[in-house]
Scaffold this active site. Structure first.
Site, PDB file in Angstrom:
ATOM      1  N   HIS A  72      65.277  23.074  70.527  1.00  0.00           N
ATOM      2  CA  HIS A  72      66.681  23.634  71.205  1.00  0.00           C
ATOM      3  C   HIS A  72      67.079  24.500  70.257  1.00  0.00           C
ATOM      4  O   HIS A  72      67.463  24.023  68.973  1.00  0.00           O
ATOM      5  CB  HIS A  72      67.586  22.529  71.424  1.00  0.00           C
ATOM      6  CG  HIS A  72      67.199  21.942  73.150  1.00  0.00           C
ATOM      7  ND1 HIS A  72      67.966  21.621  73.837  1.00  0.00           N
ATOM      8  CD2 HIS A  72      65.825  21.834  73.658  1.00  0.00           C
ATOM      9  CE1 HIS A  72      67.406  20.967  75.083  1.00  0.00           C
ATOM     10  NE2 HIS A  72      66.076  21.217  74.680  1.00  0.00           N
ATOM     11  N   TYR A 199      77.949  20.479  76.526  1.00  0.00           N
ATOM     12  CA  TYR A 199      79.310  19.727  76.322  1.00  0.00           C
ATOM     13  C   TYR A 199      80.373  20.333  77.102  1.00  0.00           C
ATOM     14  O   TYR A 199      80.791  21.387  76.644  1.00  0.00           O
ATOM     15  CB  TYR A 199      79.379  19.783  74.680  1.00  0.00           C
ATOM     16  CG  TYR A 199      78.571  18.989  73.794  1.00  0.00           C
ATOM     17  CD1 TYR A 199      77.256  19.606  73.475  1.00  0.00           C
ATOM     18  CD2 TYR A 199      78.522  17.728  73.354  1.00  0.00           C
ATOM     19  CE1 TYR A 199      76.392  18.905  72.806  1.00  0.00           C
ATOM     20  CE2 TYR A 199      77.807  17.027  72.471  1.00  0.00           C
ATOM     21  CZ  TYR A 199      76.580  17.642  72.191  1.00  0.00           C
ATOM     22  OH  TYR A 199      75.590  17.226  71.319  1.00  0.00           O
ATOM     23  N   PRO A 291      79.646   9.371  70.019  1.00  0.00           N
ATOM     24  CA  PRO A 291      78.287  10.177  69.907  1.00  0.00           C
ATOM     25  C   PRO A 291      78.155  11.568  70.190  1.00  0.00           C
ATOM     26  O   PRO A 291      77.320  12.432  70.272  1.00  0.00           O
ATOM     27  CB  PRO A 291      77.676   9.451  71.056  1.00  0.00           C
ATOM     28  CG  PRO A 291      78.615   8.752  71.820  1.00  0.00           C
ATOM     29  CD  PRO A 291      79.778   8.582  70.924  1.00  0.00           C
ATOM     30  N   LYS A 295      75.272  12.398  66.058  1.00  0.00           N
ATOM     31  CA  LYS A 295      75.195  12.012  64.568  1.00  0.00           C
ATOM     32  C   LYS A 295      74.633  10.637  64.077  1.00  0.00           C
ATOM     33  O   LYS A 295      74.097  10.346  63.147  1.00  0.00           O
ATOM     34  CB  LYS A 295      76.388  12.426  63.717  1.00  0.00           C
ATOM     35  CG  LYS A 295      77.021  13.831  63.576  1.00  0.00           C
ATOM     36  CD  LYS A 295      75.852  14.372  63.056  1.00  0.00           C
ATOM     37  CE  LYS A 295      75.972  16.158  63.404  1.00  0.00           C
ATOM     38  NZ  LYS A 295      74.590  16.837  63.111  1.00  0.00           N
ATOM     39  N   TYR A 382      76.164  20.497  63.462  1.00  0.00           N
ATOM     40  CA  TYR A 382      75.461  20.148  64.549  1.00  0.00           C
ATOM     41  C   TYR A 382      73.872  20.130  64.068  1.00  0.00           C
ATOM     42  O   TYR A 382      73.272  18.983  64.219  1.00  0.00           O
ATOM     43  CB  TYR A 382      75.426  21.138  65.633  1.00  0.00           C
ATOM     44  CG  TYR A 382      75.130  20.394  67.024  1.00  0.00           C
ATOM     45  CD1 TYR A 382      73.383  20.455  67.241  1.00  0.00           C
ATOM     46  CD2 TYR A 382      75.941  19.631  67.847  1.00  0.00           C
ATOM     47  CE1 TYR A 382      73.209  19.982  68.450  1.00  0.00           C
ATOM     48  CE2 TYR A 382      75.226  18.984  69.054  1.00  0.00           C
ATOM     49  CZ  TYR A 382      74.105  19.105  69.344  1.00  0.00           C
ATOM     50  OH  TYR A 382      73.580  18.544  70.418  1.00  0.00           O
TER      51      TYR A 382
HETATM   52  P1  FAS Z   1      70.740  -0.384  65.982  1.00  0.00           P
HETATM   53  O1  FAS Z   1      72.177  -1.058  66.453  1.00  0.00           O
HETATM   54  O2  FAS Z   1      70.162   0.544  66.706  1.00  0.00           O
HETATM   55  O3  FAS Z   1      69.881  -1.593  65.363  1.00  0.00           O
HETATM   56  C1  FAS Z   1      70.217  -2.871  64.617  1.00  0.00           C
HETATM   57  C2  FAS Z   1      69.220  -3.713  65.099  1.00  0.00           C
HETATM   58  O4  FAS Z   1      69.605  -5.049  64.472  1.00  0.00           O
HETATM   59  C3  FAS Z   1      69.326  -4.209  66.580  1.00  0.00           C
HETATM   60  O5  FAS Z   1      67.955  -3.972  67.166  1.00  0.00           O
HETATM   61  C4  FAS Z   1      69.699  -5.706  66.655  1.00  0.00           C
HETATM   62  O6  FAS Z   1      69.183  -6.274  67.710  1.00  0.00           O
HETATM   63  C5  FAS Z   1      69.619  -6.097  65.402  1.00  0.00           C
HETATM   64  N1  FAS Z   1      70.505  -7.163  64.720  1.00  0.00           N
HETATM   65  C6  FAS Z   1      71.647  -7.427  65.037  1.00  0.00           C
HETATM   66  N2  FAS Z   1      72.257  -8.432  64.440  1.00  0.00           N
HETATM   67  C7  FAS Z   1      71.157  -9.072  64.090  1.00  0.00           C
HETATM   68  C8  FAS Z   1      70.981 -10.186  63.242  1.00  0.00           C
HETATM   69  N3  FAS Z   1      72.181 -10.984  63.083  1.00  0.00           N
HETATM   70  N4  FAS Z   1      69.590 -10.455  62.931  1.00  0.00           N
HETATM   71  C9  FAS Z   1      68.596  -9.800  63.121  1.00  0.00           C
HETATM   72  N5  FAS Z   1      68.806  -8.512  63.778  1.00  0.00           N
HETATM   73  C10 FAS Z   1      70.130  -8.322  64.139  1.00  0.00           C
HETATM   74  N6  FAS Z   1      73.786   8.101  68.637  1.00  0.00           N
HETATM   75  C11 FAS Z   1      73.603   9.476  68.775  1.00  0.00           C
HETATM   76  O7  FAS Z   1      73.182  10.224  67.754  1.00  0.00           O
HETATM   77  N7  FAS Z   1      73.572   9.828  70.031  1.00  0.00           N
HETATM   78  C12 FAS Z   1      74.061   9.138  71.113  1.00  0.00           C
HETATM   79  O8  FAS Z   1      74.037   9.370  72.026  1.00  0.00           O
HETATM   80  C13 FAS Z   1      74.237   7.688  70.582  1.00  0.00           C
HETATM   81  N8  FAS Z   1      74.629   6.660  71.953  1.00  0.00           N
HETATM   82  C14 FAS Z   1      74.903   5.301  71.456  1.00  0.00           C
HETATM   83  C15 FAS Z   1      75.109   4.648  72.496  1.00  0.00           C
HETATM   84  C16 FAS Z   1      75.405   3.185  72.468  1.00  0.00           C
HETATM   85  C17 FAS Z   1      75.826   2.336  73.565  1.00  0.00           C
HETATM   86  C18 FAS Z   1      75.195   2.956  71.127  1.00  0.00           C
HETATM   87  C19 FAS Z   1      75.790   1.157  70.751  1.00  0.00           C
HETATM   88  C20 FAS Z   1      75.024   3.558  69.890  1.00  0.00           C
HETATM   89  C21 FAS Z   1      74.715   4.935  70.119  1.00  0.00           C
HETATM   90  N9  FAS Z   1      74.375   5.743  69.297  1.00  0.00           N
HETATM   91  C22 FAS Z   1      74.036   7.239  69.505  1.00  0.00           C
HETATM   92  C23 FAS Z   1      74.348   5.536  67.960  1.00  0.00           C
HETATM   93  C24 FAS Z   1      72.869   5.030  67.777  1.00  0.00           C
HETATM   94  O9  FAS Z   1      71.999   5.601  68.299  1.00  0.00           O
HETATM   95  C25 FAS Z   1      72.864   4.339  66.464  1.00  0.00           C
HETATM   96  O10 FAS Z   1      73.366   5.393  65.498  1.00  0.00           O
HETATM   97  C26 FAS Z   1      71.525   3.702  65.980  1.00  0.00           C
HETATM   98  O11 FAS Z   1      71.163   2.958  66.898  1.00  0.00           O
HETATM   99  C27 FAS Z   1      71.549   3.221  64.582  1.00  0.00           C
HETATM  100  O12 FAS Z   1      70.476   2.643  64.460  1.00  0.00           O
HETATM  101  P2  FAS Z   1      70.658   1.261  63.596  1.00  0.00           P
HETATM  102  O13 FAS Z   1      71.422   1.427  62.226  1.00  0.00           O
HETATM  103  O14 FAS Z   1      69.091   0.928  63.358  1.00  0.00           O
HETATM  104  O15 FAS Z   1      71.156   0.097  64.395  1.00  0.00           O
HETATM  105  C1  PHB Z   2      71.704  12.181  74.512  1.00  0.00           C
HETATM  106  O1  PHB Z   2      70.798  12.809  74.721  1.00  0.00           O
HETATM  107  O2  PHB Z   2      71.845  11.008  74.562  1.00  0.00           O
HETATM  108  C2  PHB Z   2      72.819  12.689  73.477  1.00  0.00           C
HETATM  109  C3  PHB Z   2      72.695  13.929  73.160  1.00  0.00           C
HETATM  110  C4  PHB Z   2      73.684  14.568  72.431  1.00  0.00           C
HETATM  111  C5  PHB Z   2      74.841  13.823  72.076  1.00  0.00           C
HETATM  112  C6  PHB Z   2      74.973  12.403  72.490  1.00  0.00           C
HETATM  113  C7  PHB Z   2      73.897  11.989  73.311  1.00  0.00           C
HETATM  114  O3  PHB Z   2      75.910  14.317  71.372  1.00  0.00           O
END
Ligand code: FAS
Ligand code: PHB
Length: 387
Positions: A72, A199, A291, A295, A382
């Site tokens: 993109h 957005y 989100p 980032k 971005y």
């Molecule tokens: P994660 O939370 O992905 O992974 C942590 C892992 O540790 C999990 O698998 C969990 O099960 C495990 N864990 C937890 N406690 C533990 C324990 N006590 N023992 C062992 N394992 C344990 N980012 C974007 O850039 N764009 C988005 O649109 C976006 N949407 C999101 C929506 C939601 C609902 C959430 C919660 C986050 C979103 N994020 C988004 C952010 C997301 O992408 C995170 O930045 C990304 O998952 C970070 O990765 P990790 O640091 O690996 O954490």
């Molecule tokens: C997504 O595709 O899930 C997405 C993309 C951009 C954002 C947040 C979520 O800023």
């Protein structure tokens, strides 16, 4: 059992660190609380910065990303019924790649399995001990208690994990901002009706039109934190989404079921420092961004890359400097991403409250849409600041 690095958490941060360490000949044990399927079932990020793609290439897990990722060169900002393109490539020379976090995680899981490096899924009651001295990690699996001695622990266990909670509270400074709304996200199978992400800031609230592929969309609307999934039927979601992104799109949204529907709260959060003795926090274990700036996953990748570089120079050249500078190096990039994510959230969402803030928000967005310099600032952030 002994190993060099215990990685707590098998999301993208933990898996990526394990893969980078394996390729550098550094042994790790990965402990994940949930099953692999559960981890893959979480629908999260969708946009990868070019720096993230470079790190995934370096980790040897970018083959599918190269063929299936969508390039993109721009994003659109919708405002008061019209849409304005921010020309990322023209303004920065860089593009972003649309490739779901689920697919990144799948590629990393496959690489870890192929590497033979040990992983324990459904590891319960993970407990960190002696993180200031000779670290030990215990966990339950298959009804048995296990203990591992290691040189270092990587806390990659997300916002609700055990790692950050294992640091004495007085050793951490926490910075937090919560937002008075959430994001209701829907995943559905139809060809995107938009070429690039939209957005949309509307008087009814924010909406984001994203995608996962040429046949699958990921869409969000700003919603109240007390909303329930039951009250947001698919027809109601798509009707509201269409009203916020534009009538040209609204008129063409097919009636299809949601593959996934979820509400996520928005939060800005940073815990400083990211290191305590032999424990290093990375990814959501250390910070959370709303989100809106895409980032979260990208910041997890830069933390992991810095930690990998520090561990590699420790084990190769017996130099602790990378590890000693890990936290400061991460925090500089973290706060720039926190600022951008806060700014995007502040400008594009409907906030309750005073009229003055509403006028400032209007001035910010109008200036953005009129000024190439303002668009260059958004574009630089971005696509991601340099690693
Ligand atoms: P994660 O939370 O992905 O992974 C942590 C892992 O540790 C999990 O698998 C969990 O099960 C495990 N864990 C937890 N406690 C533990 C324990 N006590 N023992 C062992 N394992 C344990 N980012 C974007 O850039 N764009 C988005 O649109 C976006 N949407 C999101 C929506 C939601 C609902 C959430 C919660 C986050 C979103 N994020 C988004 C952010 C997301 O992408 C995170 O930045 C990304 O998952 C970070 O990765 P990790 O640091 O690996 O954490
Ligand atoms: C997504 O595709 O899930 C997405 C993309 C951009 C954002 C947040 C979520 O800023």
């Amino acid at each position: 059992m002994k190993t060099q690095v215990v990685i707590v958490g098998g999301g993208p941060a933990g898996l990526l660190l394990g893969q980078l360490l394996h390729r550098a000949g550094i042994a790790s044990l990965l402990l994940e609380r949930r099953s692999g399927d559960y981890v893959l079932g979480r629908i999260r990020a969708g946009v990868l910065e070019p720096g993230t793609v470079d790190v995934l290439e370096h980790a040897g897990v970018a083959d599918r990303l190269r063929t299936e990722g969508l390039t993109h060169d721009g994003v659109e900002i919708g405002y008061r019924g019209t849409r304005h393109r921010i020309a990322l490539k023209e303004l920065t020379g860089k593009h972003v790649t649309v490739y779901g976090q689920t697919e990144v995680t799948r590629d990393l899981m496959a690489a870890r399995a192929a590497s033979g490096a040990p992983s324990v899924y459904e590891a319960e009651d993970v407990t960190l001990a002696d993180i200031g001295g000779t670290p030990r990690v215990t966990y339950r699996h298959g009804g048995k208690l296990h203990e591992v001695q290691c040189d270092f622990i990587a806390g990659c266990d997300g916002f609700h994990g055990v790692s950050r909670r294992s640091v004495p509270a007085d050793a951490l400074s926490v910075f937090e901002r919560t937002y008075p709304f959430g994001w209701l996200g829907v995943l559905a199978d139809f060809a995107p009706l938009w070429r690039e992400l939209i957005y949309a800031a509307s008087d009814r609230g924010f909406a984001l039109a994203s995608m996962r592929s040429e046949t699958r969309v990921r869409c969000y609307i700003q919603c109240d934190l007390n909303d329930s999934l039951e009250e947001w039927t698919e027809p109601r979601f798509w009707e509201e989404f269409g009203r916020r992104v534009g009538s040209d799109i609204a008129a063409r949204i097919p009636s299809v079921p949601a593959l996934e529907k979820s509400i996520a709260p928005l939060r800005s959060f940073v815990a400083e420092p990211l290191r305590f003795g032999k424990l290093f926090l990375a990814g959501d274990a250390a910070h959370i961004v709303p989100p809106t700036g895409a980032k979260g996953l990208n910041l997890a990748v830069s933390d992991v890359f810095y930690l990998y570089e520090g561990l590699r120079s420790f084990y190769r050249g017996n130099s602790a400097s990378g590890l000693d500078h890990y936290s400061a190096r991460c925090l500089r990039r973290i706060w720039h991403s926190e600022r951008f994510s806060w700014w995007m959230t502040r400008q594009l969402h409907q906030f309750p409250g005073d009229a003055f803030d509403g006028r400032i928000q209007q001035a910010e967005v109008e200036y953005l849409l009129e000024s190439r310099a303002a668009q260059a600032v958004l574009a630089e952030n971005y696509v991601g600041l340099p690693l």
